[in-house]
Design a protein around this motif. Sequence first.
Motif, short mmCIF file in Angstrom:
data_model
loop_
_atom_site.label_atom_id
_atom_site.label_comp_id
_atom_site.label_asym_id
_atom_site.label_seq_id
_atom_site.Cartn_x
_atom_site.Cartn_y
_atom_site.Cartn_z
N GLU A 201 128.20 16.40 23.53
CA GLU A 201 128.79 16.04 24.83
C GLU A 201 130.24 15.61 24.60
OE1 GLU A 201 129.63 16.19 27.97
OE2 GLU A 201 127.49 16.00 28.41
N SER A 202 131.04 15.71 25.64
CA SER A 202 132.45 15.35 25.49
C SER A 202 132.60 13.83 25.30
CB SER A 202 133.26 15.80 26.70
OG SER A 202 133.18 14.87 27.74
N PRO A 203 133.53 13.42 24.43
CA PRO A 203 133.70 11.98 24.18
C PRO A 203 134.13 11.22 25.42
CG PRO A 203 135.46 13.26 23.14
CD PRO A 203 134.43 14.24 23.60
N PHE A 205 133.14 11.74 28.55
CA PHE A 205 131.93 11.43 29.33
C PHE A 205 131.12 10.34 28.65
CE2 PHE A 205 127.40 12.08 30.13
CZ PHE A 205 127.37 11.94 31.51
N LEU A 206 130.99 10.42 27.33
CA LEU A 206 130.21 9.42 26.60
C LEU A 206 130.80 8.03 26.77
CD1 LEU A 206 129.56 11.49 23.35
CD2 LEU A 206 127.85 10.81 25.06
N LEU A 207 132.13 7.92 26.74
CA LEU A 207 132.77 6.61 26.93
C LEU A 207 132.55 6.10 28.35
CD1 LEU A 207 136.20 6.61 25.06
CD2 LEU A 207 134.25 5.09 24.71
N ARG A 208 132.60 7.01 29.32
CA ARG A 208 132.36 6.59 30.71
C ARG A 208 130.96 6.03 30.88
NH1 ARG A 208 134.10 11.08 34.95
NH2 ARG A 208 133.28 9.44 36.31
N ARG A 216 132.74 8.20 19.31
CA ARG A 216 133.47 8.18 18.04
C ARG A 216 132.91 9.25 17.09
NH1 ARG A 216 136.67 4.58 15.42
NH2 ARG A 216 136.43 3.08 17.12
N LYS A 217 131.58 9.41 17.07
CA LYS A 217 130.96 10.40 16.20
C LYS A 217 131.40 11.82 16.59
CE LYS A 217 126.67 9.90 15.01
NZ LYS A 217 125.17 9.86 15.05
N SER A 235 143.12 5.59 24.18
CA SER A 235 143.79 6.33 25.25
C SER A 235 142.80 6.76 26.33
CB SER A 235 144.49 7.55 24.67
OG SER A 235 145.08 8.33 25.69
N ILE A 236 141.62 7.22 25.92
CA ILE A 236 140.60 7.64 26.88
C ILE A 236 140.15 6.46 27.74
CG2 ILE A 236 138.25 8.51 27.13
CD1 ILE A 236 138.71 10.18 24.61
N LYS A 237 139.97 5.31 27.09
CA LYS A 237 139.58 4.11 27.84
C LYS A 237 140.62 3.74 28.89
CE LYS A 237 136.94 1.87 24.11
NZ LYS A 237 136.91 0.71 23.18
#
Length: 474
Positions: A201-203, A205-208, A216-217, A235-237
């Motif tokens: 999955e895209s990082p 989306f995972l952070l959201r 991170r993985k 930056s994503i956050k």
Amino acid sequence: MNVMAKAEKKISSAFIYFFGSFGGILFGYDIGVMTGALPFLQADWHLENAASLVGWITSAVMFGAIFGGALAGQLSDKFGRRKMILMSAIVFMVFSVLSGVSPDMGEASAYYLIIVRMLLGLAVGAASALVPAYMSEMAPAKARGRLSGLNQTMIVSGMLLSYVVDFLLKDLPGEWAWRLMLGLAAVPALILFLGVLRLPESPRFLLRKGDEAQARKVLSYIRKNPAEIDQELASIKETAKEERQANQKTSWSTLCSGKYRYLVIAGVGVAAFQQFQGANAIFYYIPLIVQKATGQAASSNLMWPIVQGVILVVGSLVYMWIADKFNRRTLLMVGGAVMGLSFILPAVINWMMPNMNPMTIVVFLCIYVAFYSFTWAPLTWVLVGEIFPLAIRGRASGLASSFNWIGSWLVGLIFPIMTASMPQEAVFAIFGIICILGVIFVKTCVPETRGHTLEEIEEQGTNHGRVKASNPEN
């Protein structure tokens, strides 16, 4: 769980980018496959004089795509890009097969196929929205331009693949040829499904969803430097926080506000012009165009789609080479001008020389496709991705995509109706005039985005398009 982690670690970045963009193959295949299937379908179901039904059968996928893109965008925010791409592949497989086994029930068959292709269009629209989103969230910033070009190359490669399949199947009995052409679209959908099963999955989306460890993985698969991973996570956050704040402060009416109106008109206008310029009339109907020009049976003219497919693939590679060497507006205006002349000149020549070689129009259509392939085809989406400020990006991009699909659907629907009621050269001359209007639109209403920051572009919108005279490299 450990076995799964080990399996995921074996995934190379090349594998991720290849199958991440492979959805473009589905998109392109279904755009192109009807080009070869239609002559056989018309003969099998006796639709030669049913222009409106032919238009609906051809354009039904695009009608479904209008809704598929918007629906997939919302669902992917809830369930993830990867799961929605998998779902799109399943829908594509099912309705491709159902298209190929359409029952022969007279006129009712046409309505069955229209409905099935509308549902297939949901998957096509979803792929067109999900693939760029997934790729942009997986790719490093410095490679996004090239990977955007990769998506375009996948789309036109899918079109070329469909043209080759159509050509190879053309000698089968007519009732089998078109069914296999449509049904075989399930094969690339199956390949996509099996490939995406292994994708992470895209990082973003995972952070959201609060899963920073997994994000991170995933980044560790596609980024080599640990410091780069930390910086990108931060930056994503920050971006996600800004987007949440922006969505809370904006509504659809914000798009019409004085601050953003200029940029919204520019982005949505370019997306609409791309389709109303008539490219899909060529992609869908080139065998019928040659038939009308020369009198030869459309089913014997399936080499011409392959020619235009090769031109499209080469053009996409040319774009990847020149993308950052010329201004967006320059390429759009030069491309639009040549495209417009390629449509208008055959009508002028035919008026001055009524006995002109009927293949002249086909040669000019190839010139049109060549310039379209490295200007308006890829640059529309590059510009749409750059021109909208963060506060309105989601809504404005969705609006631009909807207008693009509406244009694609209308061109596919009305072209056979127009050619049934007026000379073919006159129809293309109308599209040529639209191309020239597109050039004027770009000249007067679209700011230059190459080399400018989002803040500079937003300032241009605030000042109603007063473009800075600075060098875009600065």
